[in-house]
Design a protein around this motif. Structure first.
Motif, PDB file in Angstrom:
ATOM      1  N   ALA A  35     -35.138 -45.700  72.778  1.00 54.54           N
ATOM      2  CA  ALA A  35     -35.691 -44.288  73.371  1.00 54.54           C
ATOM      3  C   ALA A  35     -37.469 -44.603  73.416  1.00 54.54           C
ATOM      4  O   ALA A  35     -38.197 -44.184  73.965  1.00 54.54           O
ATOM      5  N   LEU A  36     -37.968 -45.558  72.276  1.00 57.98           N
ATOM      6  CA  LEU A  36     -39.443 -46.556  71.486  1.00 57.98           C
ATOM      7  C   LEU A  36     -39.467 -46.830  72.917  1.00 57.98           C
ATOM      8  O   LEU A  36     -40.815 -46.684  73.625  1.00 57.98           O
ATOM      9  N   ALA A  37     -38.891 -47.344  73.321  1.00 59.51           N
ATOM     10  CA  ALA A  37     -38.525 -48.298  74.708  1.00 59.51           C
ATOM     11  C   ALA A  37     -38.949 -48.094  75.639  1.00 59.51           C
ATOM     12  O   ALA A  37     -39.967 -48.322  76.566  1.00 59.51           O
ATOM     13  N   ILE A  38     -37.979 -47.133  76.082  1.00 58.85           N
ATOM     14  CA  ILE A  38     -38.427 -45.896  77.185  1.00 58.85           C
ATOM     15  C   ILE A  38     -39.408 -45.651  77.265  1.00 58.85           C
ATOM     16  O   ILE A  38     -40.640 -45.644  78.214  1.00 58.85           O
ATOM     17  N   LEU A  39     -40.549 -44.719  76.417  1.00 55.56           N
ATOM     18  CA  LEU A  39     -41.863 -43.652  76.450  1.00 55.56           C
ATOM     19  C   LEU A  39     -42.418 -45.546  76.588  1.00 55.56           C
ATOM     20  O   LEU A  39     -43.827 -44.704  77.411  1.00 55.56           O
ATOM     21  N   LEU A  40     -42.340 -46.622  75.667  1.00 52.37           N
ATOM     22  CA  LEU A  40     -42.995 -47.052  76.218  1.00 52.37           C
ATOM     23  C   LEU A  40     -43.624 -47.585  77.551  1.00 52.37           C
ATOM     24  O   LEU A  40     -44.996 -48.467  77.964  1.00 52.37           O
ATOM     25  N   ALA A  41     -42.667 -47.484  77.933  1.00 55.04           N
ATOM     26  CA  ALA A  41     -42.584 -48.340  79.728  1.00 55.04           C
ATOM     27  C   ALA A  41     -42.868 -47.674  80.638  1.00 55.04           C
ATOM     28  O   ALA A  41     -43.969 -47.499  81.105  1.00 55.04           O
ATOM     29  N   ILE A  42     -42.756 -45.861  80.120  1.00 56.56           N
ATOM     30  CA  ILE A  42     -43.128 -45.010  81.142  1.00 56.56           C
ATOM     31  C   ILE A  42     -45.228 -45.457  80.532  1.00 56.56           C
ATOM     32  O   ILE A  42     -45.983 -44.689  82.080  1.00 56.56           O
ATOM     33  N   SER A  43     -45.431 -45.006  79.626  1.00 56.04           N
ATOM     34  CA  SER A  43     -46.757 -44.880  79.733  1.00 56.04           C
ATOM     35  C   SER A  43     -47.492 -45.783  80.290  1.00 56.04           C
ATOM     36  O   SER A  43     -48.177 -45.595  80.336  1.00 56.04           O
ATOM     37  N   SER A  44     -46.815 -47.097  79.911  1.00 56.41           N
ATOM     38  CA  SER A  44     -47.138 -47.916  80.304  1.00 56.41           C
ATOM     39  C   SER A  44     -47.636 -48.206  81.710  1.00 56.41           C
ATOM     40  O   SER A  44     -48.748 -48.306  82.642  1.00 56.41           O
ATOM     41  N   LEU A  45     -46.382 -47.879  82.991  1.00 56.46           N
ATOM     42  CA  LEU A  45     -46.667 -47.249  83.835  1.00 56.46           C
ATOM     43  C   LEU A  45     -47.699 -46.338  84.473  1.00 56.46           C
ATOM     44  O   LEU A  45     -48.460 -46.251  84.846  1.00 56.46           O
TER      45      LEU A  45
END
Length: 150
Positions: A35-45
């Motif tokens: 979940a943290l990895a997905i949130l990081l990817a979305i935040s970066s986008l």
């Protein structure tokens, strides 16, 4: 080596057998990491999209400033002012519109044809990319320069 001894447990762990844990317990917490990895990817986008939007806005601002500066300089030339006065007017108009004149070239002073290049600073986060630049050309249409059609 006795079964309950510490060394016996260490040896079993080294061989890949994990008798002391329940099935599935070794993956505990992996959902949180995912979940943290997905949130990081979305935040970066999202950050990339905001920065891209800022660059697009600066580019539009540079195009508008270049167009208006060229039109102002061309109008001054058609009123009979010198190329220096026309380019000074272009610089003022570009500054009012958030840009700065990088170049002002008068192609044909009598016809009022001017080409301006304007730069607009990008936001702080994008400064490494340089500045947004635009070139515009203004003057009377070709038929007005050549005289009335025969």
């Amino acid at each position: 080596m006795r079964r309950g001894s510490r060394r016996h447990r260490v040896m079993r762990l080294r061989r890949g057998r994990d008798y002391g844990r329940r099935a599935g317990q070794s993956e505990r917490g992996s959902g949180t990491v995912l979940a943290l990895a997905i949130l990081l990817a979305i935040s970066s986008l999202l950050v990339a999209a905001v920065l891209y939007g800022a660059v697009v806005i600066a580019t539009h601002r540079a195009r508008s400033a270049a167009d208006l500066a060229a039109l102002a300089a061309s109008a001054r030339l058609l009123e009979g002012d010198s190329p220096g006065v026309a380019c000074a007017q272009a610089a003022r108009v570009a500054q009012v519109n958030g840009g700065r004149i990088l170049a002002c070239r008068v192609a044909k002073a009598r016809e009022g044809t001017v080409e301006t290049e304007v730069g607009v600073e990008l936001p702080r986060a994008c400064r490494g990319l340089g500045s947004a630049r635009a070139v515009a050309r203004a003057g009377p249409p070709p038929e007005a320069r050549d005289g009335p059609p025969e």
